[in-house]
Design a protein around this motif. Structure first.
Motif, mmCIF file in Angstrom:
data_model
loop_
_atom_site.group_PDB
_atom_site.id
_atom_site.type_symbol
_atom_site.label_atom_id
_atom_site.label_comp_id
_atom_site.label_asym_id
_atom_site.label_seq_id
_atom_site.Cartn_x
_atom_site.Cartn_y
_atom_site.Cartn_z
ATOM 1 N N ARG A 37 0.859 -1.180 0.000
ATOM 2 C CA ARG A 37 0.000 0.000 0.000
ATOM 3 C C ARG A 37 0.898 1.233 0.000
ATOM 4 O O ARG A 37 1.598 1.490 0.988
ATOM 5 C CB ARG A 37 -0.901 0.019 1.228
ATOM 6 C CG ARG A 37 -2.034 -1.004 1.333
ATOM 7 C CD ARG A 37 -2.304 -1.766 0.126
ATOM 8 N NE ARG A 37 -3.603 -2.440 0.136
ATOM 9 C CZ ARG A 37 -3.809 -3.548 -0.527
ATOM 10 N NH1 ARG A 37 -2.824 -4.110 -1.223
ATOM 11 N NH2 ARG A 37 -5.002 -4.106 -0.556
ATOM 12 N N TRP A 39 0.356 4.253 0.437
ATOM 13 C CA TRP A 39 0.017 5.254 1.454
ATOM 14 C C TRP A 39 0.525 4.866 2.834
ATOM 15 O O TRP A 39 0.480 5.667 3.745
ATOM 16 C CB TRP A 39 -1.492 5.498 1.503
ATOM 17 C CG TRP A 39 -2.312 4.248 1.587
ATOM 18 C CD1 TRP A 39 -2.652 3.564 2.724
ATOM 19 C CD2 TRP A 39 -2.893 3.536 0.505
ATOM 20 N NE1 TRP A 39 -3.407 2.467 2.405
ATOM 21 C CE2 TRP A 39 -3.575 2.422 1.030
ATOM 22 C CE3 TRP A 39 -2.900 3.727 -0.877
ATOM 23 C CZ2 TRP A 39 -4.249 1.513 0.242
ATOM 24 C CZ3 TRP A 39 -3.578 2.814 -1.660
ATOM 25 C CH2 TRP A 39 -4.241 1.726 -1.099
ATOM 26 N N ASP A 40 1.047 3.650 2.966
ATOM 27 C CA ASP A 40 1.600 3.198 4.240
ATOM 28 C C ASP A 40 3.106 3.453 4.236
ATOM 29 O O ASP A 40 3.908 2.562 3.940
ATOM 30 C CB ASP A 40 1.281 1.718 4.460
ATOM 31 C CG ASP A 40 1.780 1.202 5.797
ATOM 32 O OD1 ASP A 40 2.306 2.000 6.601
ATOM 33 O OD2 ASP A 40 1.650 -0.011 6.042
ATOM 34 N N VAL A 52 6.899 7.473 -4.577
ATOM 35 C CA VAL A 52 5.862 7.889 -3.621
ATOM 36 C C VAL A 52 6.205 9.248 -3.030
ATOM 37 O O VAL A 52 5.373 10.166 -3.027
ATOM 38 C CB VAL A 52 5.670 6.838 -2.499
ATOM 39 C CG1 VAL A 52 4.843 7.404 -1.359
ATOM 40 C CG2 VAL A 52 5.017 5.590 -3.055
ATOM 41 N N LEU A 56 4.143 12.590 -3.628
ATOM 42 C CA LEU A 56 3.537 13.142 -2.428
ATOM 43 C C LEU A 56 3.916 14.618 -2.265
ATOM 44 O O LEU A 56 3.074 15.441 -1.891
ATOM 45 C CB LEU A 56 3.954 12.321 -1.211
ATOM 46 C CG LEU A 56 3.256 12.621 0.102
ATOM 47 C CD1 LEU A 56 1.741 12.553 -0.024
ATOM 48 C CD2 LEU A 56 3.742 11.639 1.169
ATOM 49 N N GLU A 88 -0.075 11.008 7.628
ATOM 50 C CA GLU A 88 -1.441 11.429 7.304
ATOM 51 C C GLU A 88 -1.540 11.972 5.882
ATOM 52 O O GLU A 88 -2.538 11.732 5.184
ATOM 53 C CB GLU A 88 -1.917 12.499 8.284
ATOM 54 C CG GLU A 88 -2.305 11.936 9.625
ATOM 55 C CD GLU A 88 -3.246 12.871 10.357
ATOM 56 O OE1 GLU A 88 -4.333 13.175 9.819
ATOM 57 O OE2 GLU A 88 -2.890 13.285 11.464
ATOM 58 N N ALA A 90 0.154 11.120 3.277
ATOM 59 C CA ALA A 90 0.162 10.020 2.310
ATOM 60 C C ALA A 90 -1.244 9.434 2.165
ATOM 61 O O ALA A 90 -1.731 9.218 1.045
ATOM 62 C CB ALA A 90 1.162 8.939 2.729
ATOM 63 N N VAL A 91 -1.904 9.203 3.283
ATOM 64 C CA VAL A 91 -3.273 8.671 3.240
ATOM 65 C C VAL A 91 -4.197 9.677 2.567
ATOM 66 O O VAL A 91 -5.044 9.309 1.733
ATOM 67 C CB VAL A 91 -3.762 8.319 4.664
ATOM 68 C CG1 VAL A 91 -5.239 7.972 4.656
ATOM 69 C CG2 VAL A 91 -2.938 7.165 5.232
ATOM 70 N N PHE A 94 -3.348 9.852 -1.409
ATOM 71 C CA PHE A 94 -3.830 8.663 -2.124
ATOM 72 C C PHE A 94 -5.344 8.534 -1.985
ATOM 73 O O PHE A 94 -6.020 8.068 -2.902
ATOM 74 C CB PHE A 94 -3.110 7.401 -1.657
ATOM 75 C CG PHE A 94 -1.758 7.241 -2.267
ATOM 76 C CD1 PHE A 94 -1.615 6.778 -3.564
ATOM 77 C CD2 PHE A 94 -0.615 7.571 -1.548
ATOM 78 C CE1 PHE A 94 -0.363 6.652 -4.150
ATOM 79 C CE2 PHE A 94 0.642 7.444 -2.119
ATOM 80 C CZ PHE A 94 0.770 6.986 -3.420
ATOM 81 N N TRP A 111 -13.674 13.175 1.035
ATOM 82 C CA TRP A 111 -12.283 13.582 1.017
ATOM 83 C C TRP A 111 -12.143 15.023 1.521
ATOM 84 O O TRP A 111 -11.209 15.343 2.262
ATOM 85 C CB TRP A 111 -11.674 13.459 -0.383
ATOM 86 C CG TRP A 111 -10.225 13.822 -0.364
ATOM 87 C CD1 TRP A 111 -9.182 13.006 -0.039
ATOM 88 C CD2 TRP A 111 -9.664 15.116 -0.623
ATOM 89 N NE1 TRP A 111 -8.003 13.713 -0.081
ATOM 90 C CE2 TRP A 111 -8.275 15.004 -0.444
ATOM 91 C CE3 TRP A 111 -10.191 16.343 -0.986
ATOM 92 C CZ2 TRP A 111 -7.408 16.077 -0.620
ATOM 93 C CZ3 TRP A 111 -9.328 17.421 -1.156
ATOM 94 C CH2 TRP A 111 -7.943 17.274 -0.979
#
Length: 153
Positions: A37, A39-40, A52, A56, A88, A90-91, A94, A111
């Motif tokens: 994932r 976002w992790d 990423v 980001l 946060e 990243a989550v 995505f 969102w």
């Protein structure tokens, strides 16, 4: 006559590796979760790290450009040095990508609520003075460092 569409910049495009990965994730079943994932950030494989973090950074710049109207909503340039913000963000980034792939408006509306909640948590976590200092390029040490050192010992 001015073009009314120029006030909203384009959301940054995902690099091909991340676009392909999201497609694979969307095709997974709950019994077969085999792909990382993105976002992790705490579990990010080395091969995804550059794409990423690079994407980001673009997403955070876009969020600031489009949504930072009041000072307390400006994500500071040192966000990478704040693990709680980076995780946060990243989550959130995505999440926006996935929400806007939906066929309706419920997910994008959610969102926007998530973004509002993020801004509130960011302000609370950094504190008013910490947020202002970080936004102005004065990144200090972690206020809880002494308590964390005591906890670790």
């Amino acid at each position: 006559m001015s073009d009314s569409h120029t006030s909203v910049p384009r959301w940054p495009a995902l690099p091909p590796t991340l676009r392909d990965l999201l497609g694979k994730i969307e095709a997974e079943t709950e019994d077969d979760l085999r792909h990382p994932r993105p976002w992790d950030l705490a579990s990010l494989p080395d091969e995804l790290h550059a794409s990423v973090w690079g994407w980001l950074a673009q997403a955070v710049a876009w969020i600031n450009e489009c949504y930072a109207w009041q000072p307390e909503t400006v994500i500071p340039p040192c966000w990478r040095e704040h693990p709680h913000l980076a995780l946060e963000l990243a989550v959130l980034a995505f999440g926006r990508e996935i929400a806007h792939r939906s066929s309706g408006t419920q997910e994008p509306a959610q969102w926007h609520q998530d973004l509002h909640d993020f801004h509130s948590r960011m302000a609370a976590a950094l504190g008013a003075i910490g947020l202002q200092e970080c936004q102005r390029g004065i990144h200090g040490e972690r206020p809880a460092r002494y308590e964390l050192e005591r906890y670790a010992s």
